[in-house]
Design an enzyme around this catalytic site. Sequence first.
Site, PDB file in Angstrom:
ATOM      1  N   CYS A 122     -22.824 -26.238 -40.338  1.00  0.00           N
ATOM      2  CA  CYS A 122     -24.002 -26.157 -41.220  1.00  0.00           C
ATOM      3  C   CYS A 122     -24.432 -27.533 -41.732  1.00  0.00           C
ATOM      4  O   CYS A 122     -25.530 -27.679 -42.261  1.00  0.00           O
ATOM      5  CB  CYS A 122     -23.712 -25.236 -42.404  1.00  0.00           C
ATOM      6  SG  CYS A 122     -23.415 -23.544 -41.882  1.00  0.00           S
ATOM      7  N   HIS A 265     -29.221 -26.619 -47.598  1.00  0.00           N
ATOM      8  CA  HIS A 265     -28.747 -25.622 -46.641  1.00  0.00           C
ATOM      9  C   HIS A 265     -28.808 -24.242 -47.292  1.00  0.00           C
ATOM     10  O   HIS A 265     -28.311 -24.048 -48.410  1.00  0.00           O
ATOM     11  CB  HIS A 265     -27.322 -25.954 -46.218  1.00  0.00           C
ATOM     12  CG  HIS A 265     -26.698 -24.874 -45.399  1.00  0.00           C
ATOM     13  ND1 HIS A 265     -27.315 -24.348 -44.289  1.00  0.00           N
ATOM     14  CD2 HIS A 265     -25.536 -24.194 -45.539  1.00  0.00           C
ATOM     15  CE1 HIS A 265     -26.559 -23.390 -43.781  1.00  0.00           C
ATOM     16  NE2 HIS A 265     -25.470 -23.285 -44.525  1.00  0.00           N
ATOM     17  N   ASN A 295     -29.150 -17.452 -43.022  1.00  0.00           N
ATOM     18  CA  ASN A 295     -28.472 -18.739 -42.883  1.00  0.00           C
ATOM     19  C   ASN A 295     -28.573 -19.146 -41.409  1.00  0.00           C
ATOM     20  O   ASN A 295     -27.946 -18.529 -40.554  1.00  0.00           O
ATOM     21  CB  ASN A 295     -27.014 -18.563 -43.331  1.00  0.00           C
ATOM     22  CG  ASN A 295     -26.171 -19.814 -43.150  1.00  0.00           C
ATOM     23  OD1 ASN A 295     -26.546 -20.744 -42.440  1.00  0.00           O
ATOM     24  ND2 ASN A 295     -25.011 -19.820 -43.785  1.00  0.00           N
TER      25      ASN A 295
HETATM   26  O1  UT7 Z   1     -23.235 -21.686 -44.375  1.00  0.00           O
HETATM   27  C1  UT7 Z   1     -21.944 -21.854 -44.863  1.00  0.00           C
HETATM   28  C2  UT7 Z   1     -21.113 -20.742 -44.396  1.00  0.00           C
HETATM   29  N1  UT7 Z   1     -21.013 -19.537 -45.116  1.00  0.00           N
HETATM   30  C3  UT7 Z   1     -21.211 -19.343 -46.422  1.00  0.00           C
HETATM   31  O2  UT7 Z   1     -21.639 -20.163 -47.171  1.00  0.00           O
HETATM   32  C4  UT7 Z   1     -20.821 -18.001 -46.891  1.00  0.00           C
HETATM   33  C5  UT7 Z   1     -20.576 -17.988 -48.349  1.00  0.00           C
HETATM   34  N2  UT7 Z   1     -20.171 -16.666 -48.734  1.00  0.00           N
HETATM   35  C6  UT7 Z   1     -21.038 -15.690 -49.078  1.00  0.00           C
HETATM   36  O3  UT7 Z   1     -22.244 -15.904 -49.077  1.00  0.00           O
HETATM   37  C7  UT7 Z   1     -20.469 -14.370 -49.507  1.00  0.00           C
HETATM   38  O4  UT7 Z   1     -19.077 -14.468 -49.492  1.00  0.00           O
HETATM   39  C8  UT7 Z   1     -20.895 -13.160 -48.628  1.00  0.00           C
HETATM   40  C9  UT7 Z   1     -22.348 -12.840 -48.880  1.00  0.00           C
HETATM   41  C10 UT7 Z   1     -20.690 -13.485 -47.149  1.00  0.00           C
HETATM   42  C11 UT7 Z   1     -20.084 -11.939 -48.977  1.00  0.00           C
HETATM   43  O5  UT7 Z   1     -20.219 -11.665 -50.353  1.00  0.00           O
HETATM   44  P1  UT7 Z   1     -18.925 -11.477 -51.274  1.00  0.00           P
HETATM   45  O6  UT7 Z   1     -19.405 -11.089 -52.593  1.00  0.00           O
HETATM   46  O7  UT7 Z   1     -18.087 -12.719 -51.170  1.00  0.00           O
HETATM   47  O8  UT7 Z   1     -18.208 -10.272 -50.559  1.00  0.00           O
HETATM   48  P2  UT7 Z   1     -16.703 -10.129 -50.095  1.00  0.00           P
HETATM   49  O9  UT7 Z   1     -16.569 -10.592 -48.692  1.00  0.00           O
HETATM   50  O10 UT7 Z   1     -15.770 -10.683 -51.141  1.00  0.00           O
HETATM   51  O11 UT7 Z   1     -16.561  -8.575 -50.142  1.00  0.00           O
HETATM   52  C12 UT7 Z   1     -16.771  -7.813 -51.356  1.00  0.00           C
HETATM   53  C13 UT7 Z   1     -16.932  -6.376 -50.985  1.00  0.00           C
HETATM   54  C14 UT7 Z   1     -15.853  -5.899 -50.023  1.00  0.00           C
HETATM   55  O12 UT7 Z   1     -15.566  -4.556 -50.327  1.00  0.00           O
HETATM   56  P3  UT7 Z   1     -14.277  -4.183 -51.218  1.00  0.00           P
HETATM   57  O13 UT7 Z   1     -13.091  -4.715 -50.449  1.00  0.00           O
HETATM   58  O14 UT7 Z   1     -14.485  -4.882 -52.522  1.00  0.00           O
HETATM   59  O15 UT7 Z   1     -14.347  -2.704 -51.293  1.00  0.00           O
HETATM   60  C15 UT7 Z   1     -16.537  -5.957 -48.683  1.00  0.00           C
HETATM   61  O16 UT7 Z   1     -16.010  -5.083 -47.729  1.00  0.00           O
HETATM   62  O17 UT7 Z   1     -18.187  -6.175 -50.311  1.00  0.00           O
HETATM   63  C16 UT7 Z   1     -17.951  -5.573 -49.031  1.00  0.00           C
HETATM   64  N3  UT7 Z   1     -18.940  -6.085 -48.085  1.00  0.00           N
HETATM   65  C17 UT7 Z   1     -20.104  -5.468 -47.837  1.00  0.00           C
HETATM   66  N4  UT7 Z   1     -20.645  -4.337 -48.318  1.00  0.00           N
HETATM   67  C18 UT7 Z   1     -21.867  -4.000 -47.857  1.00  0.00           C
HETATM   68  C19 UT7 Z   1     -18.867  -7.208 -47.336  1.00  0.00           C
HETATM   69  N5  UT7 Z   1     -19.980  -7.342 -46.611  1.00  0.00           N
HETATM   70  C20 UT7 Z   1     -20.752  -6.263 -46.898  1.00  0.00           C
HETATM   71  C21 UT7 Z   1     -22.013  -5.851 -46.454  1.00  0.00           C
HETATM   72  N6  UT7 Z   1     -22.537  -4.713 -46.952  1.00  0.00           N
HETATM   73  N7  UT7 Z   1     -22.732  -6.538 -45.536  1.00  0.00           N
END
Ligand code: UT7
Length: 338
Positions: A122, A265, A295
């Site tokens: 990125c 970004h 992204n």
């Molecule tokens: O470009 C640089 C590279 N990447 C980034 O910068 C990514 C940075 N990270 C993020 O933007 C966030 O971490 C995400 C948007 C990718 C995910 O959000 P989060 O709040 O960190 O979610 P998480 O992975 O900690 O998951 C929280 C919950 C989980 O459920 P439980 O275990 O709490 O029941 C996930 O399974 O949200 C669930 N979850 C979803 N639910 C609905 C994860 N993805 C999804 C989804 N839809 N797409």
Amino acid sequence: MSGHPEGRCGIEIVGIGSFLPERVLTNHDLESMMDTSHEWIVKRTGIHQRHKADWENGETVLHLAKPALENTLADAGIEAKELDLVILATMSQEMSCPPTACRLVDMVGAGNAGAFDFSGACCGFVFATNVAYGLMQTGPYNTVAVIGGDTLTDIVEYNTRGRAAAILFGDAAAGVILKKTDDQSKGLLGQAMHSDGSRWAGLYIPNTKFDFAPGDEPDEEQFGLLQMNGASVFRFAVETFPQVIESTLEKAGVSPDEVDHYVCHQSNQRILSAARDRIGFSEDKMLVNIDKYGNTVAASVPLVLNDLHKAGKIKRGQKIMMVGLGGGLTWGTSLWQL
Ligand code: UT7
């Protein structure tokens, strides 16, 4: 001390352009493919839709980078044969050999211009722009294209297991033409390029069973697919984004208010809002377009630049701060006097 360092040649951004694949995947489309919801995606990321290359029919990063470069050349009013060097920042190379940039140079008719791919995830476009600037200062390169392009939608899983990455990424290419000018005030005022390889497991693409991070079960079905620990990258980004902006400004002797545009970004709306709140610049100084494109990795920063340019908001004499953060982990800036 906010002027351009003496003894250097002036370098100007003379063209900005982009290209997006035709197919659009909305959050509602994703609802029918996995367990997710439009509301969840918007609340956690700010994304409403993303573009997706037609990779089933061979649309690769090369096919996005070619029209992006052509549009950038047209914006600059420059012919392809005037290019001395083309740098393609991407983590979606078609093949490890040849460098995708070589075919790009051939396809746009840039003769024997130098060409290489630049792998900075990125941060690719931001780092490649800094590198291009340095090469132009010391080498025989008067006109250089820097294009960022990526197609991560073909390496994420559109199912519930892969949903955190699947909702995040979109495909695009965008870039700039840099040209030497007699006006020494134009060019880089400051920059930063950093990495922390101990955090590599935040984002990686395994190719063999030995590539999996500690704690991730080796799984052949995941070969070639993006593995992401979104929460750890998120925490790191919230801390680091404002820090790298502040330290670049401090070293360049530029105050946050003097910057006209923070071209960041587009990783997550919440990361960007947190950075803006901490540094305290006004909302109109940071365009957020993640809602339309998701992204787009190396294309993300030049896509913001392109949207600003198309809206008539990029003007001579302005200062812009480009900021990247991503896989590696890597983070960095490129602060320009236009
Ligand atoms: O470009 C640089 C590279 N990447 C980034 O910068 C990514 C940075 N990270 C993020 O933007 C966030 O971490 C995400 C948007 C990718 C995910 O959000 P989060 O709040 O960190 O979610 P998480 O992975 O900690 O998951 C929280 C919950 C989980 O459920 P439980 O275990 O709490 O029941 C996930 O399974 O949200 C669930 N979850 C979803 N639910 C609905 C994860 N993805 C999804 C989804 N839809 N797409």
